[in-house]
Design an enzyme around this catalytic site. Structure first.
Site, short mmCIF file in Angstrom:
data_model
loop_
_atom_site.label_atom_id
_atom_site.label_comp_id
_atom_site.label_asym_id
_atom_site.label_seq_id
_atom_site.Cartn_x
_atom_site.Cartn_y
_atom_site.Cartn_z
N GLU A 119 -89.12 -41.32 -22.84
CA GLU A 119 -90.68 -42.30 -23.76
C GLU A 119 -91.18 -42.62 -24.29
O GLU A 119 -91.14 -41.83 -25.74
CB GLU A 119 -91.41 -41.29 -22.65
CG GLU A 119 -92.52 -42.43 -21.92
CD GLU A 119 -93.99 -42.35 -22.93
OE1 GLU A 119 -94.48 -43.33 -23.47
OE2 GLU A 119 -94.84 -41.10 -22.58
N CYS A 151 -99.06 -44.57 -24.57
CA CYS A 151 -98.53 -45.50 -24.46
C CYS A 151 -98.44 -45.85 -23.42
O CYS A 151 -97.89 -47.08 -22.23
CB CYS A 151 -96.91 -44.84 -23.99
SG CYS A 151 -97.54 -42.82 -23.38
#
Length: 696
Positions: A264, A303
């Protein structure tokens, strides 16, 4: 001298100072994000990483393998409760990372919430067993003697998590919980700048005594040789930069060694303001509020933060003005320990310098800084004063305006801090195209109250995102927000976002397991799966299964009923009593004209009701309640004069770890006088674990 941050490996705490191999070794200093004060020193010099991994594969696999899914789920809940009791300690440390109280809530309480969620899902959605079934049985022979189905079993290695600095608690627990539930031991490698918070979380769990041996280890510091020690059966879950992910993915252990790798990575997430969401609408206000929240929560170090605000060209100025006003009204930058601070510093001065460098790239590419400045901001300090705090990692919230929507930098450069860019669009198709230029994102949000706008945008952007949030007046108050991954839903995204997938409920557990197709006889599949399969041994031993407690009941225990003949009077009585006078039951001519019926037929629910009367044992006993039917199918119509009988077989037995009862799933099959299948379904009952005593 500041103490060395320890690792927890091989069942004990370890520091380089305790190893002769560490003599003369240097360590990385970790500093308070607001003051620059040294918090800890970090080093893995002398740590035997290979031994730690092997300890997980042996001791960890053995201890977790002795437990069922439900037993592991109960432990997750107990861990969550322990962390909740001591979370004040975590909050105190979290402030040193630059996190405000609300930031810490997202990280700490969010991480604890993941443990609670997977504990609940594990007990509700998984069997109290060690094998998980995927899909229905496949009949591979005409006589039913050869079957196939898919099962999941846990991977035989270790789950290694490599985490980013922004969420040291949540990032660790969101990976740990599904691995633990699957039965796979974990090694946590937190990012060095905030690793001391992850270390304290692990310390609390170790001190609780809840961790099975080898199920959780912590490596504080760098692991340059990690991938050299990995092998088939191991898994790596990485969170960090796309460039690092690609380098790790290229390692031989992943390319040819069979190590699973999921990532990720950084993501240029977008938020679209719908064409209907003009200034003055609830959607416009919700959009602005969300944008400011995403710019300032964790100082934009998420993120999932909004990096591109994509708005109708006519609304660009209005959005900028509204964002400016909200920041001026709501945002106070400073030391999280100071009164009234709503946005803290970045995690480190190195991170601050990197954010400013990326802002420089954006401005050089045509981005106009319309809110904020790259100058050192005046901030609130812990002593109540204000100043520039040169040793702190502070930057102001910044919004850049791009006149050129095609600028590559807008869609490629990420300043991982309180920085977003705004750009206008002319049509919904253009808005979708701008989202796609990000190369794949974790999340895009859309503020609109127009379903047609939502449908058009969803069709254009869903394939480029792991998650899409639709925000409007109906859900604005209850929405968890653009930047909040939830344990129930998938977290990850295609392309630049890493192509990986975490969370998503039981999906995350299955990432730590191997799906295998198994083939064999009904008897063999019953043994392999813990679920009775038609054709396997069944026992009608003279004792009604409803008279047996969970301790006495066995798979295949069965009751075969006598038959009952259906009359036209029965059908009409049921129709008039229930009000279900559908023509197939009441009109001979119309029923006969229907291609599915030979004439008037019995109600399906009449047959199911009769079946219960045929198989039930009415006296009080271990069966406490019937709480549902599943997979009900009506196959052969039943006409007046036909007779039905039922076979009820114990199909699956699931004790509940924390209750005095469990669930029994029964295979119910109705047949007519010609032995044709009339209906099939699963009956669910709650059954006591032990027989009640005579005194009770």
């Amino acid at each position: 001298m500041t103490e060395m941050l320890p690792s927890y490996v091989n069942g004990a705490w370890w520091t380089p100072d305790a190893s002769a191999a560490s003599e003369g070794a240097t360590a990385t200093e970790v500093r308070d994000a607001s003051t620059g004060e040294v918090v800890a020193r970090v080093s893995t010099e002398g740590l035997d990483l290979g031994a730690a991994l092997e300890y997980a594969r042996t001791a960890g696999q053995a201890s977790l393998g002795a437990l069922t899914f439900h037993q592991r789920a109960v432990l997750l809940k107990q861990m969550a409760l322990v962390l909740t009791e001591r979370k004040a300690e975590l909050y105190a440390l979290s402030s040193r990372t630059g996190a405000t109280k609300s930031d810490s809530w997202v990280d700490i309480d969010g991480g604890i919430g993941v443990l609670f969620t997977f504990s609940g899902k594990g007990r509700r959605e998984m069997p109290n067993a060690k094998v998980y079934l995927d899909g229905a049985v496949e009949n591979l022979s005409k006589d039913g003697s050869f079957l196939g189905r898919h099962i999941y079993t846990r991977l035989p290695g270790v789950a290694v998590q490599i985490n980013a600095f922004n969420f040291p608690v949540w990032g660790s627990l969101e990976k740990f919980a599904p691995a633990f539930l699957a039965g796979m031991p974990t090694v946590v490698k937190p990012a060095t700048p905030t690793g001391y918070l992850a270390e304290h979380m692990v310390r609390i769990l170790v001190e609780s005594g809840l961790l099975p041996e080898g199920s959780l280890q912590l490596v504080s510091g760098s692991v340059p040789t990690l991938f050299d020690h990995l092998r088939l059966g191991d898994l790596v879950a990485f969170t960090g930069s796309a460039s690092t992910a690609e380098r790790l993915r290229a390692h031989d252990s992943v390319q040819t060694g069979g190590v699973r790798f999921t990532s990720e990575t950084d993501s240029i997430n977008a938020s679209i303001l719908g064409t209907d969401a003009v200034a003055g609408t609830p959607e416009f206000d919700a959009y602005v509020k969300q944008l400011v929240v995403e710019m300032t929560t964790k100082a934009g170090q998420k993120c999932t933060a909004i990096r591109r605000a994509i708005v109708p060209e006519a609304s660009v100025d209005a959005v900028i003005d509204a964002v400016r006003a909200r920041i001026a009204e709501r945002v106070v930058v400073g030391d999280p320990r100071a009164e009234g601070v709503t946005m803290g510093p970045l995690a480190s001065t190195a991170q601050r310098d990197e954010v400013l460098r990326q802002v420089g790239r954006l401005t050089a590419a045509g981005g106009e800084l319309v809110i904020g400045s790259t100058d050192a901001p005046s901030v609130a300090l812990a002593d109540g004063s204000t100043g520039t705090a040169p040793d702190g990692a502070f930057v102001a919230p910044m919004l850049l305006r791009f006149a050129d929507a095609a600028s590559p930098a807008l869609h490629e450069v990420e300043a991982f801090g309180p920085v977003s860019s705004i750009v206008g669009y002319g049509s919904l198709a253009e808005a979708s195209a701008l989202v796609a230029r990000g190369g794949g994102s974790l999340v895009t949000s859309v503020a609109t109250h127009d379903p047609e706008v939502a449908v058009e945008l969803a069709s254009g952007i869903a394939a480029y995102n792991g998650r899409v949030l639709f925000l409007d007046r109906d859900d604005a108050r209850s929405s968890t927000g653009h930047g909040s991954p939830l344990p129930n839903l998938v977290h990850g995204g295609p392309g630049r976002a890493g192509g990986g997938e975490e969370l998503g409920g039981i999906r995350a557990v299955l990432h730590h397991m191997q799906r295998t197709a198994v083939q064999g006889s009904p008897e063999m599949l019953t043994a392999l799966t813990g679920v009775w399969h038609a054709g396997a041994s069944a026992r009608a031993d003279g004792v009604h299964p409803f008279r047996k407690s969970l301790a006495e009941l066995r798979l295949g225990d069965q009751v075969v009923s006598g038959s009952r003949t259906v009359t036209l009077e029965d059908i009409e009585t049921f129709a008039n009593f229930t009000g279900d006078t559908f023509y197939a039951h009441m009109d001979e001519e119309a029923a006969a004209a229907n291609p599915f019926f030979p004439g008037r037929v019995a109600h399906g629910y009449l047959l199911v009701s009769w079946a219960a009367g045929l198989f039930v044992d009415a006296a009080p006993g271990p069966v406490l309640a019937n709480y549902g039917l599943e997979n009900l199918r009506f196959v052969t119509p039943v006409s007046p004069g036909d007779a039905i009988r039922v076979e009820l077989t114990a199909k699956q037995i699931t004790p509940r770890e924390t209750d005095e009862y469990g669930e029994v799933r029964w295979d119910a099959v109705l047949r007519n006088q010609n032995d044709e299948l009339v209906a099939s379904y699963d009956v669910l009952t709650l059954v006591a674990k032990e027989q009640a005593s005579a005194a009770s």
